[in-house]
Design a protein around this motif. Structure first.
Motif, PDB file in Angstrom:
ATOM      1  N   VAL A  12       0.847  -1.188   0.000  1.00  0.00           N
ATOM      2  CA  VAL A  12       0.000   0.000   0.000  1.00  0.00           C
ATOM      3  C   VAL A  12       0.886   1.244   0.000  1.00  0.00           C
ATOM      4  O   VAL A  12       2.006   1.219   0.495  1.00  0.00           O
ATOM      5  N   GLN A  13       0.367   2.313  -0.573  1.00  0.00           N
ATOM      6  CA  GLN A  13       1.036   3.609  -0.581  1.00  0.00           C
ATOM      7  C   GLN A  13       0.276   4.589   0.296  1.00  0.00           C
ATOM      8  O   GLN A  13      -0.957   4.544   0.375  1.00  0.00           O
ATOM      9  N   LEU A  14       1.001   5.486   0.959  1.00  0.00           N
ATOM     10  CA  LEU A  14       0.362   6.592   1.663  1.00  0.00           C
ATOM     11  C   LEU A  14       0.180   7.752   0.690  1.00  0.00           C
ATOM     12  O   LEU A  14       1.137   8.167   0.025  1.00  0.00           O
ATOM     13  N   ILE A  15      -1.032   8.247   0.599  1.00  0.00           N
ATOM     14  CA  ILE A  15      -1.360   9.343  -0.314  1.00  0.00           C
ATOM     15  C   ILE A  15      -1.727  10.575   0.518  1.00  0.00           C
ATOM     16  O   ILE A  15      -2.617  10.522   1.367  1.00  0.00           O
ATOM     17  N   THR A  16      -1.018  11.675   0.296  1.00  0.00           N
ATOM     18  CA  THR A  16      -1.387  12.943   0.906  1.00  0.00           C
ATOM     19  C   THR A  16      -2.395  13.625  -0.012  1.00  0.00           C
ATOM     20  O   THR A  16      -2.136  13.778  -1.210  1.00  0.00           O
ATOM     21  N   CYS A  17      -3.541  14.016   0.534  1.00  0.00           N
ATOM     22  CA  CYS A  17      -4.596  14.511  -0.344  1.00  0.00           C
ATOM     23  C   CYS A  17      -5.526  15.459   0.396  1.00  0.00           C
ATOM     24  O   CYS A  17      -5.558  15.506   1.635  1.00  0.00           O
ATOM     25  N   ASN A  43      -9.431   6.171  12.814  1.00  0.00           N
ATOM     26  CA  ASN A  43     -10.116   5.492  11.722  1.00  0.00           C
ATOM     27  C   ASN A  43      -9.896   6.270  10.438  1.00  0.00           C
ATOM     28  O   ASN A  43     -10.243   7.456  10.344  1.00  0.00           O
ATOM     29  N   GLY A  44      -9.317   5.603   9.441  1.00  0.00           N
ATOM     30  CA  GLY A  44      -8.969   6.276   8.202  1.00  0.00           C
ATOM     31  C   GLY A  44     -10.167   6.742   7.399  1.00  0.00           C
ATOM     32  O   GLY A  44     -10.116   7.780   6.723  1.00  0.00           O
ATOM     33  N   GLU A  45     -11.267   6.010   7.465  1.00  0.00           N
ATOM     34  CA  GLU A  45     -12.437   6.411   6.686  1.00  0.00           C
ATOM     35  C   GLU A  45     -13.052   7.704   7.223  1.00  0.00           C
ATOM     36  O   GLU A  45     -13.558   8.533   6.455  1.00  0.00           O
ATOM     37  N   MET A  46     -12.997   7.892   8.547  1.00  0.00           N
ATOM     38  CA  MET A  46     -13.466   9.149   9.129  1.00  0.00           C
ATOM     39  C   MET A  46     -12.604  10.316   8.648  1.00  0.00           C
ATOM     40  O   MET A  46     -13.119  11.387   8.308  1.00  0.00           O
ATOM     41  N   LEU A  47     -11.288  10.115   8.608  1.00  0.00           N
ATOM     42  CA  LEU A  47     -10.393  11.169   8.143  1.00  0.00           C
ATOM     43  C   LEU A  47     -10.600  11.445   6.659  1.00  0.00           C
ATOM     44  O   LEU A  47     -10.565  12.611   6.225  1.00  0.00           O
ATOM     45  N   ILE A  62      -7.879   3.347   1.047  1.00  0.00           N
ATOM     46  CA  ILE A  62      -8.954   4.103   1.690  1.00  0.00           C
ATOM     47  C   ILE A  62      -9.430   5.253   0.798  1.00  0.00           C
ATOM     48  O   ILE A  62     -10.619   5.582   0.781  1.00  0.00           O
ATOM     49  N   VAL A  63      -8.520   5.858   0.034  1.00  0.00           N
ATOM     50  CA  VAL A  63      -8.864   7.081  -0.707  1.00  0.00           C
ATOM     51  C   VAL A  63      -8.974   6.871  -2.210  1.00  0.00           C
ATOM     52  O   VAL A  63      -9.276   7.818  -2.941  1.00  0.00           O
TER      53      VAL A  63
END
Length: 299
Positions: A161-166, A221-225, A242-243
């Protein structure tokens, strides 16, 4: 009732901290579990459990006995699995722990597919983002994301997985788009976790650099963010799974892509004594098949 089965009942009661929960796990009545443990204590001539209306906990002798009993039961299970794995189809209970968002988005469809392929399998799934003690809490396997601590666990890569700043287009219009990680200090950042100091990592040149971030919202929780970012509250940094949909339809826009660090590996991890389990092997094989990753290694 054999001595070995009394040991198994006792171990379940200690780990569940409840006669009722142990009985449910074993498919027995609460009264039968209580009766067998009382008989075990009588035979050993020692109090192993302290009972109250609210709590069941082991005495010091009970804890010492449980530690040895658990090793005996694991060896017995491993010996049986070594034989049955050569001839039998996967069957029995798989106790699995997985991160909340990853499991909700990916395992929700895969677990039923696995169970349809192997109809004699049942699954007990615990969703949380903490690192569970597989051996102490009685799990067969866990799904973990990121760097693994050195341990005696077997770790099998299943995905990356990659972390995406968005952020949302509206937020970026109002506050501007950061062109370098240091500019995040001037932005509202939506962060994962509860640490007093939050840091995000970026690749700057040949190094990974951590930058301090802060903002109006923290959550575990990532979905809340993600939803808060879509609503325009700020910039967030989340795993791509998640995004991905919000990026695809334009509700979120990726920023700082040129500084994105290496991705994280998702692993299926399990204790060494479970590597001979046909069920554990079958499920880890299934995850690799679905995600298309590589062979097992030690963590």
């Amino acid at each position: 009732m054999s001595q070995l089965e009394d040991m198994r009942i006792f171990a379940e009661a200690v780990e569940a901290q409840s006669f009722t929960a142990a009985a449910e796990r074993l498919g027995l009545s609460k009264q039968f579990v209580s009766k067998r443990i009382a008989a075990l204590e009588k035979r050993l001539g020692a109090r192993l459990l302290l009972r109250s209306t609210r709590q069941l906990r082991a005495t010091d002798l009970g804890l010492a006995y449980h530690e040895r009993v658990r090793r005996i039961l694991e060896e017995v299970d491993a010996a049986e699995q070594l034989i049955t794995s050569q001839t039998a189809a996967p069957r029995g209970l798989l106790r699995l722990s997985a991160p909340m968002s990853f499991a909700t988005l990916h395992l929700g469809a895969l677990i039923p597919a696995f169970m349809q392929r192997h109809p004699e399998v049942t699954v007990e799934l615990e969703l949380n983002d903490r690192t569970v003690d597989l051996i102490g809490e009685g799990y067969d396997m866990a799904v973990r994301i990121g760097t693994l601590a050195d341990s005696s666990l077997i770790a099998r890569p299943i995905a990356t997985v990659q972390l995406i700043t968005c952020a949302s287009p509206d937020y970026l219009r109002r506050r501007g788009t950061p062109s370098a990680p240091d500019e995040l200090a001037a932005h509202a950042c939506l962060t994962y976790g509860h640490a007093s100091r939050m840091e995000w990592s970026y690749r700057v040149g040949e190094r990974v650099r951590k930058v301090s971030v802060s903002g109006p919202m923290r959550a575990n929780n990532g979905e809340m963010l993600r939803d808060a970012a879509i609503a325009g509250l700020g910039i967030t940094s989340l795993p791509d799974f998640i995004v991905v949909d919000a990026l695809a339809d334009g509700r979120l826009l990726a920023v700082l892509e040129a500084f994105r660090p290496e991705g994280f590996t998702v692993h299926a991890v399990y204790p060494q004594h479970r590597q001979s389990s046909l069920l554990v092997r079958a499920f880890s094989d299934f995850l690799v098949e679905q995600f298309g990753a590589a062979a097992p290694r030690r963590s």
